[in-house]
Design an enzyme around this catalytic site. Structure first.
Site, PDB file in Angstrom:
ATOM      1  N   MET A  30       0.845  -1.203   0.000  1.00 29.77           N
ATOM      2  CA  MET A  30       0.000   0.000   0.000  1.00 29.77           C
ATOM      3  C   MET A  30       0.877   1.249   0.000  1.00 29.77           C
ATOM      4  O   MET A  30       0.417   2.347   0.312  1.00 29.77           O
ATOM      5  CB  MET A  30      -0.939  -0.004   1.210  1.00 29.77           C
ATOM      6  N   GLY A  31       2.149   1.090  -0.355  1.00 27.91           N
ATOM      7  CA  GLY A  31       3.033   2.241  -0.473  1.00 27.91           C
ATOM      8  C   GLY A  31       3.578   2.708   0.859  1.00 27.91           C
ATOM      9  O   GLY A  31       3.548   1.972   1.849  1.00 27.91           O
ATOM     10  N   HIS A  34       9.034   1.154   3.249  1.00 22.95           N
ATOM     11  CA  HIS A  34      10.106   1.167   4.247  1.00 22.95           C
ATOM     12  C   HIS A  34      10.922  -0.107   4.055  1.00 22.95           C
ATOM     13  O   HIS A  34      10.654  -0.894   3.125  1.00 22.95           O
ATOM     14  CB  HIS A  34       9.523   1.279   5.664  1.00 22.95           C
ATOM     15  N   GLY A  36      10.943  -2.865   5.481  1.00 19.35           N
ATOM     16  CA  GLY A  36      10.177  -4.121   5.488  1.00 19.35           C
ATOM     17  C   GLY A  36       9.708  -4.446   4.070  1.00 19.35           C
ATOM     18  O   GLY A  36       9.921  -5.567   3.563  1.00 19.35           O
ATOM     19  N   HIS A  37       9.100  -3.470   3.406  1.00 19.78           N
ATOM     20  CA  HIS A  37       8.680  -3.672   2.015  1.00 19.78           C
ATOM     21  C   HIS A  37       9.908  -3.984   1.136  1.00 19.78           C
ATOM     22  O   HIS A  37       9.848  -4.865   0.277  1.00 19.78           O
ATOM     23  CB  HIS A  37       8.038  -2.398   1.458  1.00 19.78           C
ATOM     24  N   GLN A  61     -10.217  -2.460   2.517  1.00 19.18           N
ATOM     25  CA  GLN A  61      -9.739  -3.128   3.724  1.00 19.18           C
ATOM     26  C   GLN A  61      -9.624  -2.194   4.920  1.00 19.18           C
ATOM     27  O   GLN A  61      -9.210  -2.613   5.998  1.00 19.18           O
ATOM     28  CB  GLN A  61      -8.406  -3.833   3.461  1.00 19.18           C
ATOM     29  N   GLN A 154      -2.661 -12.153   8.040  1.00 19.09           N
ATOM     30  CA  GLN A 154      -2.856 -11.931   6.597  1.00 19.09           C
ATOM     31  C   GLN A 154      -2.192 -13.044   5.779  1.00 19.09           C
ATOM     32  O   GLN A 154      -2.748 -13.522   4.790  1.00 19.09           O
ATOM     33  CB  GLN A 154      -2.265 -10.564   6.236  1.00 19.09           C
ATOM     34  N   SER A 186       6.538  -0.072  10.081  1.00 21.28           N
ATOM     35  CA  SER A 186       5.159  -0.001   9.604  1.00 21.28           C
ATOM     36  C   SER A 186       4.974   1.361   8.969  1.00 21.28           C
ATOM     37  O   SER A 186       5.530   2.356   9.456  1.00 21.28           O
ATOM     38  CB  SER A 186       4.188  -0.160  10.787  1.00 21.28           C
ATOM     39  N   SER A 187       4.186   1.407   7.905  1.00 25.07           N
ATOM     40  CA  SER A 187       3.927   2.702   7.265  1.00 25.07           C
ATOM     41  C   SER A 187       3.265   3.645   8.264  1.00 25.07           C
ATOM     42  O   SER A 187       3.433   4.865   8.179  1.00 25.07           O
ATOM     43  CB  SER A 187       3.023   2.519   6.051  1.00 25.07           C
TER      44      SER A 187
HETATM   45  P1  AMP Z   1       1.427  -2.844   3.510  1.00 28.29           P
HETATM   46  O1  AMP Z   1       1.970  -1.807   2.582  1.00 28.29           O
HETATM   47  O2  AMP Z   1       1.382  -2.425   4.935  1.00 28.29           O
HETATM   48  O3  AMP Z   1       0.142  -3.461   2.999  1.00 28.29           O
HETATM   49  O4  AMP Z   1       2.493  -4.015   3.498  1.00 28.29           O
HETATM   50  C1  AMP Z   1       2.879  -4.630   2.295  1.00 28.29           C
HETATM   51  C2  AMP Z   1       3.643  -5.884   2.633  1.00 28.29           C
HETATM   52  O5  AMP Z   1       4.792  -5.547   3.389  1.00 28.29           O
HETATM   53  C3  AMP Z   1       2.801  -6.862   3.472  1.00 28.29           C
HETATM   54  O6  AMP Z   1       3.035  -8.170   3.004  1.00 28.29           O
HETATM   55  C4  AMP Z   1       3.357  -6.641   4.843  1.00 28.29           C
HETATM   56  O7  AMP Z   1       3.232  -7.774   5.680  1.00 28.29           O
HETATM   57  C5  AMP Z   1       4.819  -6.361   4.545  1.00 28.29           C
HETATM   58  N1  AMP Z   1       5.438  -5.655   5.665  1.00 28.29           N
HETATM   59  C6  AMP Z   1       4.944  -4.578   6.333  1.00 28.29           C
HETATM   60  N2  AMP Z   1       5.758  -4.248   7.358  1.00 28.29           N
HETATM   61  C7  AMP Z   1       6.778  -5.143   7.349  1.00 28.29           C
HETATM   62  C8  AMP Z   1       7.934  -5.335   8.162  1.00 28.29           C
HETATM   63  N3  AMP Z   1       8.223  -4.551   9.193  1.00 28.29           N
HETATM   64  N4  AMP Z   1       8.754  -6.363   7.857  1.00 28.29           N
HETATM   65  C9  AMP Z   1       8.478  -7.182   6.802  1.00 28.29           C
HETATM   66  N5  AMP Z   1       7.407  -7.043   6.004  1.00 28.29           N
HETATM   67  C10 AMP Z   1       6.568  -6.046   6.265  1.00 28.29           C
END
Ligand code: AMP
Length: 325
Positions: A30-31, A34, A36-37, A61, A154, A186-187
């Site tokens: 969802m952009g 960071h 993690g992405h 969602q 998820q 986290s975003s």
């Molecule tokens: P989102 O943009 O929050 O929907 O996340 C997109 C993907 O990145 C999802 O599969 C999340 O689980 C993953 N994600 C988000 N935060 C982290 C993190 N800290 N470490 C690893 N993956 C992450």
């Protein structure tokens, strides 16, 4: 890296790769990217010939309008980061492209959506997630799709729907990436004030307290949950839930007999954060590590060895199917 905005453009961008039998990896996001992405994009780049990153803030969602409205958005920055990490195609569709007029279909996964996040956020949250992920998989038709263990429920939901709908894709879950002090990236962290950022450490502190107690031999769920809650008190944070559940079914467990998912959610001001960790009974580290569950990455020194899943290996019972093989 090429940015495309329609399904037709995405399909034509991927057609040569598909025709040549190259492997395609999809990283749905969802952009507000960071590290993690970026860890997902980097792994996709290692494992696949072509990497598609989708960037779509999925209204379906969000169960809270304010959360959707304040969700951070910066496509230009995201495009630069995705390209620098190895993305070949950025798929950034409009809401109308994903949900055109007359859109009337949704994907609902039963059972595993009803606890934890589903119980707190309502059934529309995972209906929105399942529907958009199914659509993205149908749009990009990747061989592998990459998700973060940070959103552990998820991952369970997406594995379930991929199996149930016979989707020809391999689902990979990668460990949670954390700040040096243990806070999961986290975003939504960008929305925290300095004071809230400090209080958000209640979440990794809860995981660390329960992990430490488990490592000392405690197996009773209630004692472990109490320790997690108690660790949050000094931060002035009350969890929305803290639960110990079986990692694949998300059924509650009475005692810690094997790999168990400790999952929690808490609001820090207006910002809702989630986190989780795989707990193991004392002495079970080596066995459980060899078993290779896609567990959360250890944090702050707690149970680092839980994160030994090699994402290139299938998990037990994981549906393995690829488009090209
Ligand atoms: P989102 O943009 O929050 O929907 O996340 C997109 C993907 O990145 C999802 O599969 C999340 O689980 C993953 N994600 C988000 N935060 C982290 C993190 N800290 N470490 C690893 N993956 C992450």
């Amino acid at each position: 890296m090429r940015t495309v905005r329609t399904v037709a453009e995405l399909r034509s961008a991927l057609a040569p790769a598909r025709r040549d039998g190259l492997t395609i990896g999809l990283v749905p996001t969802m952009g507000a990217l960071h590290d993690g992405h970026l860890s997902l994009i980097a792994r996709a780049h290692e494992q696949c010939d072509v990497v598609v990153v989708s960037l779509f803030v999925n209204p379906a969602q969000f169960n809270e309008r304010a959360d959707l409205e304040r969700y951070p958005r910066d496509e230009r920055r995201d495009a630069e980061l995705a390209a620098a990490t190895g993305a070949d195609v950025l798929f950034a569709p409009s809401v109308e492209e994903v949900y055109p007029a007359g859109f009337a279909t949704s994907v609902e996964v039963l059972g595993v959506t009803e606890r934890l996040e589903g119980a707190t956020r309502g059934s529309e949250h995972f209906r929105g997630v399942a529907t958009v992920v199914t659509k993205l998989l149908c749009m990009a038709m990747p061989d592998v799709a990459y998700f973060g263990q940070k959103d552990a429920q998820q991952v369970v939901v997406i594995r379930r729907l991929a199996r149930d709908l016979n989707l020809p894709v391999r689902i990979e879950a990668l460990p949670t990436v954390r700040e040096a002090d243990g806070l999961a990236l986290s975003s939504r962290n960008a929305l925290l004030s300095a004071d809230q950022r400090a209080r958000a450490l209640a979440l990794p502190a809860a995981l660390a307290a329960a992990s430490a107690l488990a490592a000392s031999g405690e197996r009773a769920t209630q004692a472990l949950l109490d320790a997690a809650r108690a660790a949050m008190h000094p931060f002035g944070v009350e969890p929305e839930y803290v639960a110990l559940v079986e990692p694949d079914t998300l059924e509650p467990v009475a005692t810690l007999d094997g790999e168990t998912l400790l999952a929690l959610a808490a609001r820090i001001g207006e910002v809702r954060l989630i986190d989780n960790e795989i707990l193991l009974p004392a002495g079970a580290l080596r066995d459980a590590g060899a078993q290779g569950h896609a567990g959360a990455q250890g944090h702050a020194g707690a149970q680092e060895s839980a994160a030994t899943h090699n994402p290139s290996q299938p998990l037990e019972g994981e549906a393995i199917a690829t488009c090209s093989a």
